[in-house]
Each structure stands twice: as structure tokens, then as C-alpha cells.
Design an enzyme around this catalytic site. Sequence first.
Site, short mmCIF file in Angstrom:
data_model
loop_
_atom_site.label_atom_id
_atom_site.label_comp_id
_atom_site.label_asym_id
_atom_site.label_seq_id
_atom_site.Cartn_x
_atom_site.Cartn_y
_atom_site.Cartn_z
N LYS A 19 0.85 -1.19 0.00
CA LYS A 19 0.00 0.00 0.00
C LYS A 19 0.88 1.24 0.00
O LYS A 19 1.75 1.39 0.86
CB LYS A 19 -0.89 0.00 1.24
N ASP A 32 -3.33 4.35 -1.91
CA ASP A 32 -4.28 4.79 -0.86
C ASP A 32 -4.27 6.31 -0.75
O ASP A 32 -3.63 6.87 0.13
CB ASP A 32 -3.84 4.12 0.46
N LYS A 59 -7.31 8.14 -0.89
CA LYS A 59 -8.60 8.51 -0.27
C LYS A 59 -9.19 9.77 -0.89
O LYS A 59 -9.35 10.81 -0.23
CB LYS A 59 -8.42 8.72 1.24
N ASP A 94 -13.91 14.72 -3.30
CA ASP A 94 -14.09 16.04 -3.91
C ASP A 94 -15.39 16.00 -4.71
O ASP A 94 -16.13 15.01 -4.62
CB ASP A 94 -12.88 16.37 -4.81
N THR A 103 -10.24 3.79 11.20
CA THR A 103 -10.08 2.94 12.39
C THR A 103 -9.45 3.71 13.55
O THR A 103 -9.39 3.21 14.66
CB THR A 103 -9.22 1.70 12.07
N ARG A 132 2.97 -0.81 10.64
CA ARG A 132 4.08 -0.84 11.59
C ARG A 132 4.41 -2.21 12.17
O ARG A 132 5.56 -2.47 12.51
CB ARG A 132 3.80 0.18 12.71
O1 C5P Z 1 0.93 0.98 10.99
P1 C5P Z 1 -0.51 0.61 10.84
O2 C5P Z 1 -0.72 -0.90 10.67
O3 C5P Z 1 -1.41 1.21 11.91
O4 C5P Z 1 -0.92 1.27 9.44
C1 C5P Z 1 -2.24 1.25 8.97
C2 C5P Z 1 -2.25 1.84 7.60
O5 C5P Z 1 -3.61 1.81 7.12
C3 C5P Z 1 -1.83 3.31 7.52
O6 C5P Z 1 -1.18 3.48 6.26
C4 C5P Z 1 -3.13 4.10 7.55
O7 C5P Z 1 -3.04 5.30 6.84
C5 C5P Z 1 -4.08 3.13 6.83
N1 C5P Z 1 -5.50 3.26 7.16
C6 C5P Z 1 -6.00 3.11 8.43
N2 C5P Z 1 -7.35 3.22 8.67
C7 C5P Z 1 -8.19 3.45 7.65
C8 C5P Z 1 -7.69 3.59 6.35
C9 C5P Z 1 -6.33 3.49 6.14
O8 C5P Z 1 -5.26 2.87 9.36
N3 C5P Z 1 -9.50 3.45 7.87
#
Ligand code: C5P
Length: 231
Positions: free
Chosen positions: A33, A60, A62, A65, A122, A209
Site C-alpha cells: 500500500k 491509498d 482517499k 471532492d 479505524t 508498523r
Molecule cells: O501501521 P498501521 O498498521 O497502523 O498502518 C495502517 C495503515 O492503514 C496506515 O497506512 C493508515 O493510513 C491506513 N489506514 C487506516 N485506517 C483506515 C484507512 C487506512 O489505518 N481506515
Amino acid sequence: MNESRICIALDFKTKSDVENFLKQFEGESLYVKVGMELFYGEGIEIIKMIKEMGHKIFLDLKLHDIPNTVKSAMRQLAKLDVDMVNVHASGGIEMMKAAIEGLEEGKTSGKRPLCIAVTCLTSLDQQLLIHEPLENVVLKWAENAKAAGLDGVVCSPLESKIIHDHLGKEFLTVTPGIRLASDNVNDQKRVTTPAMAKELTSSYIVVGRTITGSQDPLATYKKVYQDFQGE
Ligand code: C5P
């Protein structure tokens, strides 16, 4: 190994950070991603590099507009030949339909990129949705996304099952907020392990992460894969 349904979130600053990270996965066919930081910093070069390495890409960005602007933007993104893109469901049905039209117009092969809608981030929780239970908001937005012809939604694994029950299991749920039991939760509020996400019927999981910050990213990826996609 089956095609990976684990999207590794490449939340890095530069192309060389990505290159160094991906070197550890030689021989693996990944789904990665690319988010705003990396794309705004490195532009389409980063997409070209990752495609040359043979990985699939969820771009990603998002989008949110007016319909006409989203359509033109999607026409451009489709030309990059990425595998998945997204919009905010709160942009409305017309905007989401326009996104699909733009992707169809810009596609470079027979198949347009998958398009999914962000429902509720989330990192938000119920406290921020004063008037409606979170589950209802997510389901309503998912219904709108399906009505507009999108392929699925981004949501928490906690809402995956209710979405599949109402909208069918072909409608994709792409779910971030994934942590191994031993991990730090960081800024995510509603977290789930890969095994729980499987149980809760997530179609894809987005893992950042947990893998990128691991001492041994390949071993952690394999553990996540085993927990989520293993028999
Ligand atoms: O590091 P981590 O596992 O928390 O990363 C989650 C990834 O998913 C990040 O790139 C974040 O921008 C993305 N994301 C998210 N929640 C959403 C949509 C995308 O955490 N609803």
C-alpha cells in the site's frame, strides 16, 4: 503461497527507504500500500519502481471532492496501472460513481483498478459519532459504495462480518487496524489480530508498523500470512 491478501503499508518517506525495505522480500510476491506521504513525496516514480519489482499496489489516496474532479483524478490514477485505489464513502454515491467512470476511461488494460470506499477511519471511535451507532454508519456507507458500483470498502475487521452478511462475501472488506498480540497499538483505537481478522471474514488486511517496524520484517510477514491465510 496463494496470492497475498496482506497489504503491507509502505509508510516511508523516500524511495530509497522503500527500496531497502523491499530488498528483504526478494522472491516474494507482495501486495503493498502506497499512501499519501510516499506518493506526494516521490510521485509516479515510486509506482514504477514497485511495479518493476513485480508487486501489486493499493494506491491509498482517499479521494474526496466533487464528482467531476474525482472522475478526472481517477482517470489519471488508472493510467498508472495500479491494482486498487480508494475514495471516501462520505463523498456520496454520485462521487463514487464518477470514480468508477474515471477508472474505466483511464484503464490501460482490460481491467480497471479495484475501487473501494473508506467508511469510518479505524483511528476514530464511537465518541466521535454522536448521533448514530458506529456500525450503522459503516453499514450505510458500505451500502452506498455497493450501490455506486464499487468493489468494497475499507473498514475495521470488527465490521467485516456484518458487511458481508448484508452485502455478500464478494464485496471486499479491506481492513487496517491490525496488530499481533505482542505489538504496540500506537494511534489505532480498534485493533484486531490477523487470526481474528480471518475469523471476522476480512477480505484483505492492511498491515503497517507491525511489519515495517519489526526487527525481522520477512519473518513477521510470514507469521501474519500464516495466521491470516494459512490453512
Ligand atoms: O501501521 P498501521 O498498521 O497502523 O498502518 C495502517 C495503515 O492503514 C496506515 O497506512 C493508515 O493510513 C491506513 N489506514 C487506516 N485506517 C483506515 C484507512 C487506512 O489505518 N481506515
